[in-house]
Each structure stands twice: as C-alpha cells, then as structure tokens.
Design an enzyme around this catalytic site. Sequence first.
Site, short mmCIF file in Angstrom:
data_model
loop_
_atom_site.label_atom_id
_atom_site.label_comp_id
_atom_site.label_asym_id
_atom_site.label_seq_id
_atom_site.Cartn_x
_atom_site.Cartn_y
_atom_site.Cartn_z
N HIS A 47 22.97 38.92 36.67
CA HIS A 47 23.00 39.67 35.45
C HIS A 47 21.94 38.99 35.02
CE1 HIS A 47 26.67 41.03 37.17
NE2 HIS A 47 27.31 40.90 37.24
N HIS A 66 40.20 39.62 41.39
CA HIS A 66 38.96 39.94 40.87
C HIS A 66 38.12 41.21 41.10
CE1 HIS A 66 35.77 40.13 37.47
NE2 HIS A 66 35.25 38.81 38.40
N GLU A 69 35.16 42.90 40.21
CA GLU A 69 34.10 42.68 39.59
C GLU A 69 33.52 42.97 41.23
OE1 GLU A 69 31.49 39.58 37.46
OE2 GLU A 69 29.98 40.77 38.11
N ASP A 76 30.78 41.87 43.44
CA ASP A 76 30.66 40.49 43.98
C ASP A 76 31.77 40.39 45.05
OD1 ASP A 76 31.61 39.71 41.61
OD2 ASP A 76 30.48 37.45 41.85
N HIS A 119 36.91 36.58 34.13
CA HIS A 119 35.57 36.88 33.43
C HIS A 119 35.92 38.35 32.89
CE1 HIS A 119 31.74 37.98 34.88
NE2 HIS A 119 31.22 37.73 33.62
N ASP A 130 36.49 33.41 39.72
CA ASP A 130 35.26 33.05 38.75
C ASP A 130 35.41 32.09 38.40
OD1 ASP A 130 33.94 35.63 39.76
OD2 ASP A 130 33.96 36.33 38.20
N TYR A 172 26.75 27.33 35.59
CA TYR A 172 27.83 28.93 35.86
C TYR A 172 28.99 29.02 34.64
CZ TYR A 172 31.18 31.44 38.34
OH TYR A 172 31.94 32.24 38.57
N HIS A 212 33.18 30.90 43.53
CA HIS A 212 31.98 31.19 43.95
C HIS A 212 32.60 29.56 44.36
CE1 HIS A 212 30.61 34.73 43.32
NE2 HIS A 212 31.46 35.02 41.96
#
Length: 397
Positions: A24, A78, A80, A82, A145, A164, A192, A225
Amino acid sequence: MKPVEITENVYWVGAVDWNVRDFHGYTTYQGTTYNAFLVIDDKIALLDTVKKPFMTDHMEAIRQIVDPAKIDYIIVNHVEPDHSSSLPDLVEIVRPERILSSNMGKKALLEHYHAPEWSCEVVESGQEITLGKKTVAFLETRMLHWPDSMFSYLKEDRLLVSSDAFGQHWATGERFDDEVDQSELFSHAAKYYANILLPYSSLVGKLLDGVQKMDLQIDMIAPDHGLIWRSHPDKIIEAYDTWATQKACRKAVIIYDTMWNSTEAMAKSVADGLLEENVTVKLCDLKRNHRSDIMTEILDAKALILGSPTLNNGMMPTMADMLHYLRGLRPQGKIGAVFGSHGWSGEAVKLMKHALEEMKIEVIESEVSVKYVPTQNDLENCLALGRRIGQAVKENT
Ligand code: FEO
C-alpha cells in the site's frame, strides 16, 4: 520452508515472500513474511494463515507436523488478505470445527469471502479457550491494524501472537530476533511502525497500558510479519512505548525536490544552519528517497522542513505525493517550516505551509522564497532559518 518449533508444540508454519516490493505505498524492498502458528494439543489450532500465493508453502510446512485435516480450530487474528486470503482453500481442506475471530473479524470474513456456511464464532476480549494443556486468551486490538484485529495469548507458554503489531516487513531465513543484526531489525520495526501503525498511536499507548494492567507475562512475541521476539520482547515493547508517545529527538528532516538545483542549494544551507546548532539532520531528496523511508526518518524527528520550487502554480508532484501520504499517517507534535524557489508566481511555499497547518504541524518561521537562483544573501537567509529551527528543536526536545 521447514516449520520451526518456537516453543513446545507451537510451530511457525508461515511463508517467506522474498519478492514483494510494495505494501500500500510502503516499499518493502527486502520482502516480508506471513507468519502463521500451529499449536499441537488435544485440539489442534492454527493461528492465522498466509497470503494466497503462498498456500503451497504454508500447507507443506503444516504437513511436516500434522495432517492438515486434523486441525480443529482456525484462529483469525486479522482478516487483511495478507493473513487470510488462503483461508477459503484451507477451509476446504481442513473443514475446521471452529473458526474463531473477533466480532469485527467475523463480519470482515463474511464481507471478504461471502461464505456464510463457515463455522465462524466470535471470541470476546478476555475470553479464553482451552486446547487441552494449553489455554488461548484473546485480546481485541481494534485498528492495530484493522477494526477486526486481535491478539491471541498462549498462557502456559507466555507467548503473545500479536498479528500486525510488533512486526517488520523483512524476508529472512532466520525466525528469531536474536539471530539477526539488531540495528537492522529495529530499523525495519521502526519503518513498519512509522508507515502502518503511526496513525493509531493513541490506541497503541492504551493497549500497552492495558497489557501492563492485565499483568500479562510475556516471554515471546510472535507477530505475523518478520522476526519473532524471543530474546528481546521487552525492547520492542519499550520501542513501541516511545513511538506511540511520538517522543522526538533533536532531529530535523528536510524533504525537498528541485528543478534546476536552486531549491537544493537552499536545502543544503538550511541543513548547515541546523548542524551549527548540533541538531541531527536528514536531507531527503524526493527523487532519491522513497516516501516510506522518509516516514521512518520523520518518526523520531522534531522538525519537518519542506522545500519545493513552484511548478505550474503548484508544488512539485513528488512533494504533493509525500504530503498526501504524510497526512494519512498523522504525525503529532512536530514543528515545521517551508522554503522554495520560483520563476514568476511562487505558490509552492504557500501550499506547503497550508498543508502543514492542516496537519496541525506548527509552522514556526516565515517561509523563505527565492526568485530563480539564490544569491549569497538568500543562502544566508536559509542558513539563518536552519539556525532558528535548530534552536527551536533544542528548546522543545
Ligand atoms: Fe499484515 Fe494489516 O496486515
């Protein structure tokens, strides 16, 4: 990748994405990882999944521990993509007894995957489930997030699976914080934070307070991550505490673009003035520095100084891009100034000043605006601007 046992009967079964270069608008020039964790107990639980193109790697890692069809619970911290875009394929294979998520997570799963037949269950903040010998407690972490985000805490292992939060976009063969260079690790963690979590800093502060009040014993933090904080969970919590309060150093970031080097010459003189005041300076030419790397520099800087020539009655497109990105990330507690060169109209400085004021960044000095090419006197004015900002930085840090 092979699975890695991170604590007894808890395995990393994620995937390493060596090639992703954008998240993003954030340049992930050293890739990332999508971490997922498999807990083997009377009930087998998978905590998070991976981005869809990495499903094969993920399944291969799981198969080395257990037949995926034996997984009982999938915990979605989460939604999202990913972390969840492999979920539809995974559900077909696993046929899980329960898919657990926050309330917002359940809604987001439905809105992403349109699969009302999934056995989704909501877990509340503070709720616990038992897998056998191990207990998983949940903690809602809205906006860290996304609204659906939550943490899972394995009580007996004192392991926080933090989604995240506490992550880094960094592809490595190593899985633990103590296996890599520390300054590189913290620089990825800072980037990050600056590019993903900065706008939610007040929530990060509240979360850290909440974790302290709950007296959670944390031996290890496993984000979704990057590296797992095995040896230094206290250090990354301390760093988040600093970043969340947006505590600034004696540092100024000069962000500029230039057409025929006039604005660049001005930028260098402003930098000289700051250096005379012993303030750390980062000079960031927008043609040579990615917006997301500049954000990392802004994270702990007190002053933000913008320079642009006027182009077609506006600022340079690179500066407009930077300001658009910056506005979304909502840095707090900065002071600012602007400068630039022009041929005949000179709107850029006014527009940059207005943009800073809109972001509630206090513009503490009048702009320095120069026609065509700066004279020695103009450069002296830039030097003096740098000195005055340097003094203000020292007074306010
Ligand atoms: Fe790593 Fe918000 O997803």
